[in-house]
Design a protein around this motif. Structure first.
Motif, short mmCIF file in Angstrom:
data_model
loop_
_atom_site.label_atom_id
_atom_site.label_comp_id
_atom_site.label_asym_id
_atom_site.label_seq_id
_atom_site.Cartn_x
_atom_site.Cartn_y
_atom_site.Cartn_z
N UNK A 1 2.14 -4.88 -22.11
CA UNK A 1 3.54 -5.07 -22.06
C UNK A 1 4.12 -3.60 -22.20
N UNK A 2 3.60 -2.80 -22.82
CA UNK A 2 4.24 -1.48 -23.07
C UNK A 2 4.35 -0.70 -21.64
N UNK A 3 3.16 -0.76 -20.76
CA UNK A 3 3.10 -0.20 -19.57
C UNK A 3 4.14 -0.74 -18.74
N UNK A 4 4.14 -2.08 -18.78
CA UNK A 4 5.27 -2.84 -17.82
C UNK A 4 6.57 -2.43 -18.23
N UNK A 5 7.05 -2.65 -19.41
CA UNK A 5 8.45 -2.01 -19.98
C UNK A 5 8.65 -0.67 -19.48
N UNK A 6 7.81 0.28 -19.42
CA UNK A 6 7.88 1.62 -19.48
C UNK A 6 8.27 1.49 -17.61
N UNK A 7 7.36 1.13 -16.90
CA UNK A 7 7.60 1.28 -15.43
C UNK A 7 8.82 0.38 -15.09
N UNK A 8 8.92 -0.68 -15.58
CA UNK A 8 10.27 -1.49 -15.26
C UNK A 8 11.60 -0.85 -15.57
N UNK A 9 11.50 -0.17 -16.61
CA UNK A 9 12.72 0.82 -16.85
C UNK A 9 12.90 2.09 -15.94
N UNK A 10 11.75 2.55 -15.80
CA UNK A 10 11.70 3.52 -14.66
C UNK A 10 11.99 3.16 -13.19
N UNK A 11 11.67 2.27 -12.83
CA UNK A 11 11.66 1.90 -11.46
C UNK A 11 13.37 1.03 -11.54
N UNK A 12 13.89 0.58 -12.57
CA UNK A 12 15.24 0.12 -12.44
C UNK A 12 16.26 1.37 -12.36
N UNK A 13 15.89 2.51 -13.27
CA UNK A 13 16.78 3.35 -12.85
C UNK A 13 16.74 3.95 -11.84
N UNK A 14 15.48 4.23 -11.08
CA UNK A 14 15.50 4.92 -9.76
C UNK A 14 16.18 3.81 -8.85
N UNK A 15 15.98 2.66 -8.72
CA UNK A 15 16.86 1.89 -7.80
C UNK A 15 18.32 2.01 -7.82
N UNK A 16 18.71 2.14 -9.11
CA UNK A 16 20.21 2.22 -9.30
C UNK A 16 20.57 3.55 -8.74
N UNK A 17 19.81 4.40 -8.86
CA UNK A 17 20.21 5.93 -8.44
C UNK A 17 20.14 6.22 -7.11
N UNK A 18 18.79 5.79 -6.28
CA UNK A 18 18.86 5.99 -4.98
C UNK A 18 18.56 4.79 -3.94
N UNK A 19 18.49 3.55 -4.59
CA UNK A 19 18.33 2.49 -3.89
C UNK A 19 16.62 2.29 -3.63
N UNK A 20 16.49 1.36 -2.60
CA UNK A 20 15.03 1.10 -2.26
C UNK A 20 14.76 1.73 -0.86
N UNK A 21 13.48 2.12 -0.74
CA UNK A 21 12.85 2.51 0.56
C UNK A 21 12.82 1.50 1.64
N UNK A 22 13.89 0.93 2.17
CA UNK A 22 13.77 -0.38 2.89
C UNK A 22 13.00 -0.19 4.06
N UNK A 23 12.96 1.09 4.76
CA UNK A 23 12.45 1.32 5.87
C UNK A 23 10.77 0.99 5.78
N UNK A 24 10.13 1.22 4.45
CA UNK A 24 8.85 0.97 4.43
C UNK A 24 8.17 -0.46 4.15
N UNK A 25 9.25 -1.57 3.92
CA UNK A 25 8.83 -2.82 3.84
C UNK A 25 8.49 -3.35 5.20
N UNK A 26 7.49 -4.15 5.13
CA UNK A 26 7.23 -5.03 6.45
C UNK A 26 8.14 -5.96 6.87
N UNK A 27 8.66 -6.62 5.58
CA UNK A 27 9.72 -7.84 6.07
C UNK A 27 10.84 -7.52 4.75
N UNK A 28 11.93 -8.06 5.34
CA UNK A 28 12.96 -8.01 4.35
C UNK A 28 13.40 -9.51 4.04
#
Length: 221
Positions: free
Chosen positions: A194-221
């Protein structure tokens, strides 16, 4: 450079507000009669709620989640003709910050009901958000083979697993008939994941808010 990154991350988290909770989707994959998983899922849910998580719980049995003949993203951007349950679940998946999957081990892998659910939605919905795996078995190995399978599946879905797995061997001995924990050590054993998950979720959320998602890397939307 790494220290600068940590300082920047701390500032972004502060800007998010200390009262903001991370949204986590907890999914119980087993639908078998006599399953032990509901006790495990309820235990994990309580521990998540004790941390910085707002929990949505999907019990695939209680939801009567259908056998999916056509993944929702195969129905086009408008999702034309998609069952309402798929539309609702996809919306929830897109809005969440992290995932916790509770899985039994079936034939050295995961339940078909769980794979059916995960495959119903595109990798773009999972959106580079971290996941944590909770596995269990009535034998001595805690269902570790299911965690190996889930790492591959979730990774392909753009929801990489944190490194720690929470496994419960001899699960039938860990809870009473009402689902109460008989072994308090389970709480401390779950904390590293849970500690790892919370840390990673916070980091990913911050980065999504800052730069968005790398949408071209997904196979499907």
């Amino acid at each position: 450079m790494y220290r600068n990154y940590l300082a920047s991350l701390a500032r972004q988290q502060a800007e998010m507000g200390n009262g903001d909770k991370l949204k986590v989707l907890l999914v119980l994959g087993s639908i078998r009669d006599g399953r032990q998983g509901i006790k495990v899922a309820n235990f994990v849910r309580k521990q998540l709620e004790n941390r910085n998580f707002e929990v949505t719980f999907y019990d695939l049995l209680e939801m009567n989640f259908p056998m999916v003949k056509q993944p929702v993203h195969f129905l086009g951007p408008e999702r034309s003709g998609a069952p309402q349950i798929l539309l609702d679940c996809e919306k929830q998946i897109r809005e969440t910050d992290a995932f916790v999957i509770v899985s039994a081990e079936y034939n050295n892998s995961i339940p078909g009901s769980l794979k059916n659910f995960l495959d119903a939605f595109p990798d773009g919905a999972y959106g580079c958000k971290p996941s944590g795996v909770v596995c269990y078995s009535m034998g001595p190995y805690g269902g570790y083979c299911s965690s190996t399978a889930l790492r591959t599946v979730l990774g392909v879905l753009s929801s990489p697993c944190v490194s720690r797995v929470f496994a419960i061997p001899l699960v039938q001995n860990e809870f009473d008939e009402d689902g109460n924990v008989l072994n308090e050590k389970l709480k401390s054993d779950l904390n590293p994941m849970l500690e790892q998950l919370e840390w990673m979720a916070n980091a990913a959320k911050c980065h999504r808010q800052k730069v968005g998602l790398p949408t071209s890397s997904f196979m499907f939307q």
